[in-house]
Design an enzyme around this catalytic site. Structure first.
Site, mmCIF file in Angstrom:
data_model
loop_
_atom_site.group_PDB
_atom_site.id
_atom_site.type_symbol
_atom_site.label_atom_id
_atom_site.label_comp_id
_atom_site.label_asym_id
_atom_site.label_seq_id
_atom_site.Cartn_x
_atom_site.Cartn_y
_atom_site.Cartn_z
ATOM 1 N N ARG A 5 9.753 81.566 0.077
ATOM 2 C CA ARG A 5 7.779 82.068 -0.732
ATOM 3 C C ARG A 5 6.863 81.325 -1.167
ATOM 4 O O ARG A 5 6.587 80.448 -1.882
ATOM 5 C CB ARG A 5 7.844 83.276 -1.216
ATOM 6 C CG ARG A 5 9.260 84.545 -0.814
ATOM 7 C CD ARG A 5 8.957 85.866 -1.329
ATOM 8 N NE ARG A 5 9.482 85.990 -3.002
ATOM 9 C CZ ARG A 5 9.208 86.854 -3.773
ATOM 10 N NH1 ARG A 5 8.606 87.849 -3.649
ATOM 11 N NH2 ARG A 5 9.459 86.123 -4.941
ATOM 12 N N GLU A 65 -0.446 60.313 -13.004
ATOM 13 C CA GLU A 65 0.413 61.072 -13.648
ATOM 14 C C GLU A 65 1.186 62.005 -14.254
ATOM 15 O O GLU A 65 2.446 61.573 -13.735
ATOM 16 C CB GLU A 65 -0.635 61.766 -14.743
ATOM 17 C CG GLU A 65 0.554 61.843 -16.593
ATOM 18 C CD GLU A 65 1.111 59.843 -17.345
ATOM 19 O OE1 GLU A 65 2.586 59.681 -17.093
ATOM 20 O OE2 GLU A 65 0.113 59.313 -17.377
ATOM 21 N N GLU A 72 9.467 57.922 -12.029
ATOM 22 C CA GLU A 72 10.837 57.879 -13.459
ATOM 23 C C GLU A 72 11.221 58.343 -13.025
ATOM 24 O O GLU A 72 12.759 58.035 -13.851
ATOM 25 C CB GLU A 72 9.222 58.162 -14.908
ATOM 26 C CG GLU A 72 8.483 57.430 -14.770
ATOM 27 C CD GLU A 72 7.796 57.168 -16.434
ATOM 28 O OE1 GLU A 72 7.643 58.633 -16.855
ATOM 29 O OE2 GLU A 72 6.578 56.118 -17.296
ATOM 30 N N GLU A 81 21.365 52.883 -15.816
ATOM 31 C CA GLU A 81 21.464 52.306 -16.469
ATOM 32 C C GLU A 81 20.109 51.020 -16.153
ATOM 33 O O GLU A 81 19.267 51.121 -15.271
ATOM 34 C CB GLU A 81 22.476 50.739 -16.398
ATOM 35 C CG GLU A 81 24.085 51.989 -16.030
ATOM 36 C CD GLU A 81 24.028 52.216 -18.027
ATOM 37 O OE1 GLU A 81 23.446 50.937 -18.743
ATOM 38 O OE2 GLU A 81 24.408 52.634 -18.885
ATOM 39 N N PHE A 82 20.148 49.905 -17.101
ATOM 40 C CA PHE A 82 18.949 49.201 -16.823
ATOM 41 C C PHE A 82 18.783 48.056 -15.424
ATOM 42 O O PHE A 82 19.815 48.126 -15.186
ATOM 43 C CB PHE A 82 18.359 47.956 -17.324
ATOM 44 C CG PHE A 82 17.717 46.879 -18.124
ATOM 45 C CD1 PHE A 82 15.747 47.242 -17.630
ATOM 46 C CD2 PHE A 82 17.691 45.542 -17.229
ATOM 47 C CE1 PHE A 82 14.818 45.931 -17.512
ATOM 48 C CE2 PHE A 82 16.788 44.359 -17.182
ATOM 49 C CZ PHE A 82 15.646 44.579 -17.522
ATOM 50 N N HIS A 83 17.498 47.990 -14.513
ATOM 51 C CA HIS A 83 18.093 47.155 -13.544
ATOM 52 C C HIS A 83 16.313 47.256 -13.375
ATOM 53 O O HIS A 83 15.766 47.636 -13.448
ATOM 54 C CB HIS A 83 18.524 47.625 -12.469
ATOM 55 C CG HIS A 83 18.376 46.926 -10.890
ATOM 56 N ND1 HIS A 83 17.593 46.760 -10.158
ATOM 57 C CD2 HIS A 83 19.715 46.902 -10.985
ATOM 58 C CE1 HIS A 83 18.189 46.046 -9.294
ATOM 59 N NE2 HIS A 83 19.474 45.624 -9.420
ATOM 60 N N LYS A 90 9.057 51.565 -12.029
ATOM 61 C CA LYS A 90 7.947 52.458 -13.295
ATOM 62 C C LYS A 90 6.638 51.412 -13.079
ATOM 63 O O LYS A 90 5.795 52.223 -14.223
ATOM 64 C CB LYS A 90 9.383 52.462 -14.577
ATOM 65 C CG LYS A 90 10.179 53.142 -13.900
ATOM 66 C CD LYS A 90 11.081 53.536 -15.311
ATOM 67 C CE LYS A 90 11.784 54.008 -15.244
ATOM 68 N NZ LYS A 90 12.870 54.335 -16.780
ATOM 69 N N ASP A 91 7.065 49.865 -13.343
ATOM 70 C CA ASP A 91 5.754 49.050 -13.886
ATOM 71 C C ASP A 91 4.565 49.737 -12.777
ATOM 72 O O ASP A 91 3.550 50.163 -12.939
ATOM 73 C CB ASP A 91 5.793 47.771 -13.725
ATOM 74 C CG ASP A 91 6.736 47.740 -15.163
ATOM 75 O OD1 ASP A 91 6.948 48.616 -15.867
ATOM 76 O OD2 ASP A 91 7.099 46.629 -15.327
#
Length: 235
Positions: A5, A65, A72, A81-83, A90-91
C-alpha cells in the site's frame, strides 16, 4: 516484505530518513544548515522563484546524503571486512554529497547575497574601518593575548599546541581586519574561509583540539574588534 500500500511505502521512506538522521552526523548538519538557510530566505523575503531554487538545492543535498548512506549500508553488508573497492564505492558516494553541497552553497550565496550584503556592510560600519596602525596593533595584541592564555594554562608553546590555537587566532584576526578595511562581503567571506582552512589544518595535524581552535578563532576576532573600536573612538 515489499510494501503493498502507498501509506506503507511512505512509512518505509520516513523510516529511512529517520535512520539516516539518527546514525549520520552529516545528515543532522545538513538538516540544521537547511533550517538556517530556509529561515534566512523567509526573513529577507526572497522571491518565489528564488525560494524554489533554494528549496530544490537543499532537497538535492539531502537526497545525495540519503543515497550515500544507502550505498554505505549495502557496501558494509556485502563487504564487512576492508576491501579497496569498498573504500572506492564509499569515497565516490561521499564525493557526490560534496559536489551537491558545493553547488548548493554557490546557489545560496548568489540568491541571498543581495539581501544580506547591505546588512553586512551596516554591521561593519558600526565598528568602523581598521587603520593600518590598527591592523598591526590588533595582530600584536592577539599574539600577546595568546601567549598570556597559554602561560596561564601551562600547555603548549606560542607556536604549537595549548589553549588557544595561535594560528587560528592570528588567521581570524587578519580576516577580521581585512573585513573592516574592505567592508566588502565577498572579500570578507573568502578571508574567513581561508582562516577556517588554517584552523582546520591544526586539527588535521592533531596539534590542537576543536575546543582550542574555536577559542583561538574567538580570541582573534574579539581582540581585533575591540582594538578597531578603540582606534575609531580615539580617531
Amino acid at each position: 516484505m515489499k510494501p503493498t500500500r502507498f501509506i506503507e511505502s511512505v512509512n518505509c521512506a520516513i523510516e529511512g530518513i529517520l535512520y539516516t538522521v539518527r546514525t549520520q552526523k552529516h545528515m543532522r548538519r545538513h538538516f540544521a544548515a537547511a533550517l538556517v538557510v530556509m529561515t534566512a530566505a523567509l526573513l529577507v523575503r526572497v522571491s518565489p522563484m528564488e525560494f524554489m531554487l533554494i528549496a530544490l538545492a537543499v532537497s538535492f543535498v539531502l537526497f545525495a546524503e540519503l543515497l550515500n548512506t544507502a550505498i554505505e549500508v549495502v557496501v558494509d553488508m556485502i563487504s564487512p571486512e576492508f576491501h579497496p573497492m569498498a573504500k572506492v564505492a564509499k569515497d565516490v558516494a561521499a564525493g557526490a554529497v560534496l559536489v551537491a553541497a558545493f553547488g548548493t552553497a554557490i546557489l545560496g550565496y548568489l540568491v541571498l547575497a543581495k539581501y544580506l550584503f547591505p546588512f553586512h556592510r551596516g554591521v561593519l560600519a558600526m565598528v568602523g574601518t581598521s587603520s593600518e596602525m590598527g591592523t598591526i596593533v590588533s595582530v600584536i595584541m592577539v599574539l600577546i593575548t595568546v601567549i598570556i592564555l597559554k602561560s596561564l594554562t601551562g600547555k603548549g608553546t606560542p607556536l604549537k599546541g595549548g589553549v588557544p590555537s595561535g594560528h587560528a587566532a592570528v588567521a581570524f584576526s587578519i580576516a577580521t581586519s581585512i573585513s573592516f578595511n574592505t567592508q566588502d562581503p565577498l572579500t570578507s567571506l573568502l578571508c574567513f574561509v581561508l582562516a577556517v582552512m588554517v584552523s582546520h589544518s591544526r586539527l588535521l595535524l592533531q596539534i590542537h583540539s576543536t575546543r582550542e581552535v574555536v577559542m583561538g578563532a574567538l580570541t582573534g576576532t574579539l581582540v581585533t574588534v575591540a582594538v578597531t573600536s578603540v582606534f575609531r573612538a580615539l580617531g
